[in-house]
Design an enzyme around this catalytic site. Sequence first.
Site, short mmCIF file in Angstrom:
data_model
loop_
_atom_site.label_atom_id
_atom_site.label_comp_id
_atom_site.label_asym_id
_atom_site.label_seq_id
_atom_site.Cartn_x
_atom_site.Cartn_y
_atom_site.Cartn_z
N LYS A 170 0.82 -1.23 0.00
CA LYS A 170 0.00 0.00 0.00
C LYS A 170 0.84 1.27 0.00
O LYS A 170 0.45 2.30 -0.54
CB LYS A 170 -0.95 0.00 1.20
CG LYS A 170 -2.06 -1.04 1.06
CD LYS A 170 -2.84 -1.23 2.33
CE LYS A 170 -3.76 -0.07 2.62
NZ LYS A 170 -4.61 -0.33 3.81
N GLU A 200 -0.39 7.58 8.39
CA GLU A 200 -1.04 8.64 7.60
C GLU A 200 -1.71 9.61 8.56
O GLU A 200 -2.10 9.22 9.67
CB GLU A 200 -2.18 8.03 6.74
CG GLU A 200 -1.76 7.58 5.39
CD GLU A 200 -2.93 6.92 4.63
OE1 GLU A 200 -4.06 6.90 5.13
OE2 GLU A 200 -2.67 6.43 3.52
N ARG A 232 -9.33 -6.61 -7.20
CA ARG A 232 -10.21 -7.80 -7.20
C ARG A 232 -11.66 -7.34 -7.31
O ARG A 232 -11.94 -6.15 -7.28
CB ARG A 232 -10.04 -8.53 -5.87
CG ARG A 232 -10.32 -7.58 -4.71
CD ARG A 232 -10.19 -8.27 -3.37
NE ARG A 232 -10.00 -7.35 -2.29
CZ ARG A 232 -10.95 -6.77 -1.58
NH1 ARG A 232 -12.22 -7.03 -1.86
NH2 ARG A 232 -10.68 -5.94 -0.60
P1 ADP Z 1 -14.38 -5.00 0.10
O1 ADP Z 1 -13.62 -3.73 -0.09
O2 ADP Z 1 -14.50 -5.87 -1.07
O3 ADP Z 1 -15.64 -4.72 0.76
P2 ADP Z 1 -13.30 -6.03 2.52
O4 ADP Z 1 -12.24 -5.12 3.00
O5 ADP Z 1 -14.59 -6.07 3.24
O6 ADP Z 1 -13.46 -5.80 0.99
O7 ADP Z 1 -12.73 -7.47 2.41
C1 ADP Z 1 -13.45 -8.51 1.83
C2 ADP Z 1 -12.91 -9.81 2.32
O8 ADP Z 1 -11.55 -9.94 1.95
C3 ADP Z 1 -12.91 -9.94 3.82
O9 ADP Z 1 -13.10 -11.30 4.08
C4 ADP Z 1 -11.54 -9.53 4.23
O10 ADP Z 1 -11.21 -10.08 5.47
C5 ADP Z 1 -10.72 -10.07 3.09
N1 ADP Z 1 -9.49 -9.33 2.81
C6 ADP Z 1 -9.41 -8.11 2.27
N2 ADP Z 1 -8.12 -7.74 2.09
C7 ADP Z 1 -7.37 -8.77 2.52
C8 ADP Z 1 -5.95 -9.02 2.60
N3 ADP Z 1 -5.06 -8.15 2.19
N4 ADP Z 1 -5.56 -10.20 3.09
C9 ADP Z 1 -6.46 -11.10 3.51
N5 ADP Z 1 -7.79 -10.93 3.45
C10 ADP Z 1 -8.24 -9.79 2.98
P1 ADP Z 2 -7.87 -1.75 4.33
O1 ADP Z 2 -6.74 -2.10 3.42
O2 ADP Z 2 -7.86 -2.53 5.59
O3 ADP Z 2 -9.18 -1.72 3.63
P2 ADP Z 2 -7.81 1.14 4.14
O4 ADP Z 2 -6.53 1.86 4.00
O5 ADP Z 2 -8.63 0.99 2.92
O6 ADP Z 2 -7.52 -0.27 4.79
O7 ADP Z 2 -8.67 1.81 5.28
C1 ADP Z 2 -9.82 1.18 5.82
C2 ADP Z 2 -10.81 2.22 6.29
O8 ADP Z 2 -10.24 3.07 7.28
C3 ADP Z 2 -11.23 3.16 5.18
O9 ADP Z 2 -12.37 2.66 4.55
C4 ADP Z 2 -11.51 4.44 5.88
O10 ADP Z 2 -12.83 4.45 6.29
C5 ADP Z 2 -10.61 4.42 7.09
N1 ADP Z 2 -9.40 5.22 6.86
C6 ADP Z 2 -8.34 4.85 6.12
N2 ADP Z 2 -7.40 5.82 6.10
C7 ADP Z 2 -7.88 6.83 6.84
C8 ADP Z 2 -7.39 8.13 7.19
N3 ADP Z 2 -6.19 8.54 6.81
N4 ADP Z 2 -8.16 8.92 7.96
C9 ADP Z 2 -9.37 8.50 8.38
N5 ADP Z 2 -9.89 7.30 8.08
C10 ADP Z 2 -9.16 6.46 7.33
#
Ligand code: ADP
Ligand code: ADP
Length: 502
Positions: A116, A200, A292
């Site tokens: 990331k 961040e 994905r």
């Molecule tokens: P979406 O953005 O599709 O809603 P989620 O963040 O809810 O995705 O993740 C969907 C599924 O994928 C969940 O079961 C989550 O635990 C799994 N998942 C997402 N990113 C990863 C990762 N980097 N490694 C393992 N599992 C992941």
């Molecule tokens: P993941 O890979 O687990 O999905 P993300 O980086 O997409 O992680 O962040 C997950 C959630 O956390 C985001 O959907 C957002 O709601 C919140 N988030 C992420 N970054 C920030 C930020 N810098 N400030 C506030 N909220 C954040």
Amino acid sequence: MFKKILIANRGEIAVRIIRACRELGIQTVAVYSSVDRASLYVKLAHEAYLLGGPQPKESYLNMEKIIEIAKSSGAQAIHPGYGFLAENPRFVKLCEKNRIKFIGPDSLTMEMVGNKLLARRIVEEAGVPVIPGSKEPIKNNKEARDLARRLGLPVIIKAVYGGGGRGLRRVNRLKELSFLLKVARLEARVSFDDPSLYIEKYIRNPKHIEVQILADERGRMVHLGERDCTIQRRYQKLLEETPSPVVDEGLRNKLGEAAIKAARAVGYTNAGTVEFILDERKNFYFIEINARIQVEHSVTERVTGIDLVKTQIRLADGEKLHLKQKDVSIVGCAMECRINVEDPLNDFAPSPGTIGNLRFPGGLGVRVDSSIYSGYTIPLYYDTLIAKLTVWGKDRKEVIGRMGAALNEFIIEGVKTTIPLHKAILCEKDFQRGRISLSFIERHKLLKRLKASSQTSEKIAVITGCLLAYQERKKTPLKKKRENLWKRGFTESKWQTRLRKI
Ligand code: ADP
Ligand code: ADP
Ligand code: MG
């Protein structure tokens, strides 16, 4: 076109992919763990093979075994769904080596977006705004402290290879920083096999807005508008909708252009999602690319009329993207509620069990994606998502009404689910007006209020029970009544006392 596809996943998404394959006349190969033998997707697939034990490492993460099954069954492509191996560059490489088409971007792109921090850097260089933060993974506490001071608190700690909301920690005070770094590092090591972290700036009261993109292997790309995924718990999405109530045509175009720029910068192909944070002034910042199909893809499908899974398969087969940006039109509104087997009143603790009575909602504009059936036992090893309820309407107001009616129709007995929480969200005036932010559930004290109302309904249930029993006894002939009462050790006055206590 592919003749046979292996689905390296389980549950509702495996069912979703099988349906798309059937429509395209493609044979399907399911793989399952020992506890998923009775799953719906296993029954629906043309062929099914056992992977191993219930632990993901023994089954859905067992790359070699999956490749071996793909080869022996003659599958030409693998659809990874979401989670498990969907974003694993090593798996994509293994597919490439074995000449099996991975339905998604290539291993190089996967490596870029899986990291990331690296993705942030590449996208920033391409001219897309990113949230101020680390340039490199955090080396030590002192460096993290200096950075947090420079950015200004609060900040958010993230895992470099993170996903699914894990490894994220908000830091409000400098003195918490070293402890939270330790916790996040541990979580990152356990969940992602890599302890690297970055920081961040935390954006206050943000909105999560993401853009769906489609890209063919010849460099054509379009976006399909945004999804608002602001209603979350523990950084995990709970309810999603499109269009976002806060995005107008101008912002939509800007977000779409930024998403395409970001995707081009990493050489993206197939379907993907570019995630952004929107601040209170409607400035947007890139956070990550999900390489994905996403859980909430169904809302985009509903308003654009484009089947995203079929498109993924066609693009992976080398088909040209026929769609032009001007051909993409968004009709009406769609919303999805994630139905998880979790107890919202007990800190979202997983609530696996056997499904008793089950009734899915239906009617105009209502779609249910699920792999459960009455009598099915939900294994405790995997994700808690068991159903997705997607509703369409001509505008947001119609969607909210229709979603409320559909949730009321939904009956899942035997397990606790997020349905009551969704109902509570929909009832909130602020939600109805589109005034939402990441902390919506806490801010409106929804869990506390849900608990209180559930205690009230328990009381009502007891009162109703008592009254019914009392009435029943009145109907019984006197002699029989006395006998019954005597048998059960109850006296008239006992009932009265019990009712008074309530
Ligand atoms: P979406 O953005 O599709 O809603 P989620 O963040 O809810 O995705 O993740 C969907 C599924 O994928 C969940 O079961 C989550 O635990 C799994 N998942 C997402 N990113 C990863 C990762 N980097 N490694 C393992 N599992 C992941
Ligand atoms: P993941 O890979 O687990 O999905 P993300 O980086 O997409 O992680 O962040 C997950 C959630 O956390 C985001 O959907 C957002 O709601 C919140 N988030 C992420 N970054 C920030 C930020 N810098 N400030 C506030 N909220 C954040
Ligand atoms: Mg994310």
